[in-house]
Design a protein around this motif. Structure first.
Motif, PDB file in Angstrom:
ATOM      1  N   GLY A  30       0.775  -1.229   0.000  1.00 43.75           N
ATOM      2  CA  GLY A  30       0.000   0.000   0.000  1.00 43.75           C
ATOM      3  C   GLY A  30       0.805   1.277   0.000  1.00 43.75           C
ATOM      4  O   GLY A  30       0.234   2.364   0.035  1.00 43.75           O
ATOM      5  N   LEU A  31       2.140   1.202  -0.043  1.00 43.70           N
ATOM      6  CA  LEU A  31       2.948   2.424  -0.085  1.00 43.70           C
ATOM      7  C   LEU A  31       2.953   2.964  -1.516  1.00 43.70           C
ATOM      8  O   LEU A  31       3.632   2.451  -2.380  1.00 43.70           O
ATOM      9  CB  LEU A  31       4.390   2.141   0.355  1.00 43.70           C
ATOM     10  N   ALA A  32       2.172   4.000  -1.761  1.00 45.34           N
ATOM     11  CA  ALA A  32       2.014   4.494  -3.132  1.00 45.34           C
ATOM     12  C   ALA A  32       2.484   5.940  -3.325  1.00 45.34           C
ATOM     13  O   ALA A  32       2.712   6.354  -4.448  1.00 45.34           O
ATOM     14  CB  ALA A  32       0.554   4.378  -3.544  1.00 45.34           C
ATOM     15  N   CYS A  33       2.607   6.702  -2.230  1.00 43.83           N
ATOM     16  CA  CYS A  33       2.943   8.119  -2.396  1.00 43.83           C
ATOM     17  C   CYS A  33       3.782   8.593  -1.212  1.00 43.83           C
ATOM     18  O   CYS A  33       3.870   7.920  -0.192  1.00 43.83           O
ATOM     19  CB  CYS A  33       1.666   8.943  -2.500  1.00 43.83           C
ATOM     20  N   PRO A  34       4.383   9.774  -1.332  1.00 46.58           N
ATOM     21  CA  PRO A  34       5.181  10.307  -0.229  1.00 46.58           C
ATOM     22  C   PRO A  34       4.368  10.518   1.053  1.00 46.58           C
ATOM     23  O   PRO A  34       4.894  10.376   2.152  1.00 46.58           O
ATOM     24  CB  PRO A  34       5.693  11.648  -0.771  1.00 46.58           C
ATOM     25  N   TYR A  35       3.092  10.830   0.919  1.00 42.47           N
ATOM     26  CA  TYR A  35       2.254  11.004   2.105  1.00 42.47           C
ATOM     27  C   TYR A  35       2.137   9.680   2.869  1.00 42.47           C
ATOM     28  O   TYR A  35       2.177   9.656   4.094  1.00 42.47           O
ATOM     29  CB  TYR A  35       0.874  11.530   1.715  1.00 42.47           C
ATOM     30  N   CYS A  36       2.002   8.568   2.123  1.00 44.05           N
ATOM     31  CA  CYS A  36       1.956   7.235   2.743  1.00 44.05           C
ATOM     32  C   CYS A  36       3.265   6.962   3.495  1.00 44.05           C
ATOM     33  O   CYS A  36       3.265   6.461   4.608  1.00 44.05           O
ATOM     34  CB  CYS A  36       1.771   6.147   1.697  1.00 44.05           C
ATOM     35  N   ALA A  37       4.374   7.295   2.832  1.00 43.34           N
ATOM     36  CA  ALA A  37       5.683   7.081   3.434  1.00 43.34           C
ATOM     37  C   ALA A  37       5.828   7.890   4.721  1.00 43.34           C
ATOM     38  O   ALA A  37       6.396   7.420   5.706  1.00 43.34           O
ATOM     39  CB  ALA A  37       6.782   7.458   2.448  1.00 43.34           C
ATOM     40  N   TYR A  38       5.285   9.105   4.726  1.00 43.46           N
ATOM     41  CA  TYR A  38       5.360   9.953   5.918  1.00 43.46           C
ATOM     42  C   TYR A  38       4.604   9.324   7.086  1.00 43.46           C
ATOM     43  O   TYR A  38       5.059   9.387   8.230  1.00 43.46           O
ATOM     44  CB  TYR A  38       4.820  11.349   5.610  1.00 43.46           C
ATOM     45  N   GLY A  87      -2.040   2.186   8.767  1.00 45.48           N
ATOM     46  CA  GLY A  87      -2.980   1.973   7.682  1.00 45.48           C
ATOM     47  C   GLY A  87      -2.474   1.081   6.555  1.00 45.48           C
ATOM     48  O   GLY A  87      -3.025   1.101   5.458  1.00 45.48           O
ATOM     49  N   PHE A  88      -1.435   0.285   6.833  1.00 39.87           N
ATOM     50  CA  PHE A  88      -0.846  -0.558   5.807  1.00 39.87           C
ATOM     51  C   PHE A  88      -0.756  -2.001   6.293  1.00 39.87           C
ATOM     52  O   PHE A  88      -1.064  -2.296   7.441  1.00 39.87           O
ATOM     53  CB  PHE A  88       0.549  -0.034   5.417  1.00 39.87           C
ATOM     54  N   THR A  89      -0.312  -2.890   5.403  1.00 42.85           N
ATOM     55  CA  THR A  89      -0.190  -4.300   5.735  1.00 42.85           C
ATOM     56  C   THR A  89       1.268  -4.727   5.632  1.00 42.85           C
ATOM     57  O   THR A  89       1.912  -4.490   4.609  1.00 42.85           O
ATOM     58  CB  THR A  89      -1.032  -5.154   4.761  1.00 42.85           C
ATOM     59  N   LEU A  90       1.757  -5.356   6.696  1.00 46.07           N
ATOM     60  CA  LEU A  90       3.112  -5.897   6.691  1.00 46.07           C
ATOM     61  C   LEU A  90       3.085  -7.231   5.961  1.00 46.07           C
ATOM     62  O   LEU A  90       2.446  -8.175   6.395  1.00 46.07           O
ATOM     63  CB  LEU A  90       3.631  -6.072   8.118  1.00 46.07           C
ATOM     64  N   ARG A  91       3.765  -7.291   4.826  1.00 45.43           N
ATOM     65  CA  ARG A  91       3.784  -8.494   3.999  1.00 45.43           C
ATOM     66  C   ARG A  91       4.961  -9.397   4.356  1.00 45.43           C
ATOM     67  O   ARG A  91       4.881 -10.603   4.258  1.00 45.43           O
ATOM     68  CB  ARG A  91       3.861  -8.100   2.528  1.00 45.43           C
ATOM     69  N   GLY A  92       6.073  -8.806   4.776  1.00 41.89           N
ATOM     70  CA  GLY A  92       7.258  -9.594   5.108  1.00 41.89           C
ATOM     71  C   GLY A  92       8.221  -8.795   5.963  1.00 41.89           C
ATOM     72  O   GLY A  92       8.179  -7.570   5.999  1.00 41.89           O
ATOM     73  N   LEU A  93       9.075  -9.522   6.685  1.00 44.04           N
ATOM     74  CA  LEU A  93      10.022  -8.886   7.587  1.00 44.04           C
ATOM     75  C   LEU A  93      11.323  -9.670   7.572  1.00 44.04           C
ATOM     76  O   LEU A  93      11.318 -10.897   7.656  1.00 44.04           O
ATOM     77  CB  LEU A  93       9.468  -8.838   9.010  1.00 44.04           C
ATOM     78  N   GLU A  94      12.422  -8.943   7.446  1.00 45.18           N
ATOM     79  CA  GLU A  94      13.741  -9.546   7.558  1.00 45.18           C
ATOM     80  C   GLU A  94      14.520  -8.737   8.576  1.00 45.18           C
ATOM     81  O   GLU A  94      14.569  -7.509   8.497  1.00 45.18           O
ATOM     82  CB  GLU A  94      14.447  -9.542   6.198  1.00 45.18           C
ATOM     83  N   THR A  95      15.138  -9.425   9.527  1.00 45.91           N
ATOM     84  CA  THR A  95      15.892  -8.756  10.588  1.00 45.91           C
ATOM     85  C   THR A  95      17.308  -9.298  10.624  1.00 45.91           C
ATOM     86  O   THR A  95      17.513 -10.504  10.499  1.00 45.91           O
ATOM     87  CB  THR A  95      15.232  -9.010  11.955  1.00 45.91           C
ATOM     88  N   ARG A  96      18.260  -8.396  10.785  1.00 45.63           N
ATOM     89  CA  ARG A  96      19.662  -8.787  10.912  1.00 45.63           C
ATOM     90  C   ARG A  96      20.299  -8.056  12.088  1.00 45.63           C
ATOM     91  O   ARG A  96      20.015  -6.897  12.330  1.00 45.63           O
ATOM     92  CB  ARG A  96      20.440  -8.406   9.659  1.00 45.63           C
ATOM     93  N   ASN A  97      21.148  -8.759  12.807  1.00 46.59           N
ATOM     94  CA  ASN A  97      21.915  -8.153  13.879  1.00 46.59           C
ATOM     95  C   ASN A  97      23.187  -7.580  13.261  1.00 46.59           C
ATOM     96  O   ASN A  97      23.911  -8.287  12.581  1.00 46.59           O
ATOM     97  CB  ASN A  97      22.259  -9.218  14.924  1.00 46.59           C
TER      98      ASN A  97
END
Length: 98
Positions: A30-38, A87-97
């Protein structure tokens, strides 16, 4: 006594090095515009240990990358809730130390 004070002083200087730094790569729908990113940016910057200069949002890829200098890893459930609250959906997550 003087040696003890020296040891305590050196330990205090090393204290910031004891915390770990983690890198998070979130795939967000759902990240489509700079406002979403903000909206996402505001939420992520509320996490303790996240500096604004470590945050990178790639709109076209739906990717949010940031580093957190903290004593423990941020849970996937916490990040999922944070993304959902924005207001968005987390589709995937990768974490590194780091």
């Amino acid at each position: 006594m003087r040696t003890l004070l020296s040891v305590i002083f050196l330990m205090a200087l090393a204290l910031p090095a004891w915390s770990a730094e983690f890198r998070y790569e979130l795939s967000v729908d759902g990240l489509a515009c700079p406002y979403c990113a903000y909206g996402i940016e505001k939420k992520i910057l509320t996490i303790q240990g996240v500096e604004s200069d470590s945050l990178d949002i790639k709109l076209n890829e739906g990717l949010v990358v940031f580093n957190a200098d903290t004593d423990k890893q941020i849970s996937e459930d916490s990040l999922k809730e944070l993304v959902n609250d924005a207001g968005f959906t987390l589709r995937g997550l990768e974490t590194r130390n780091l």
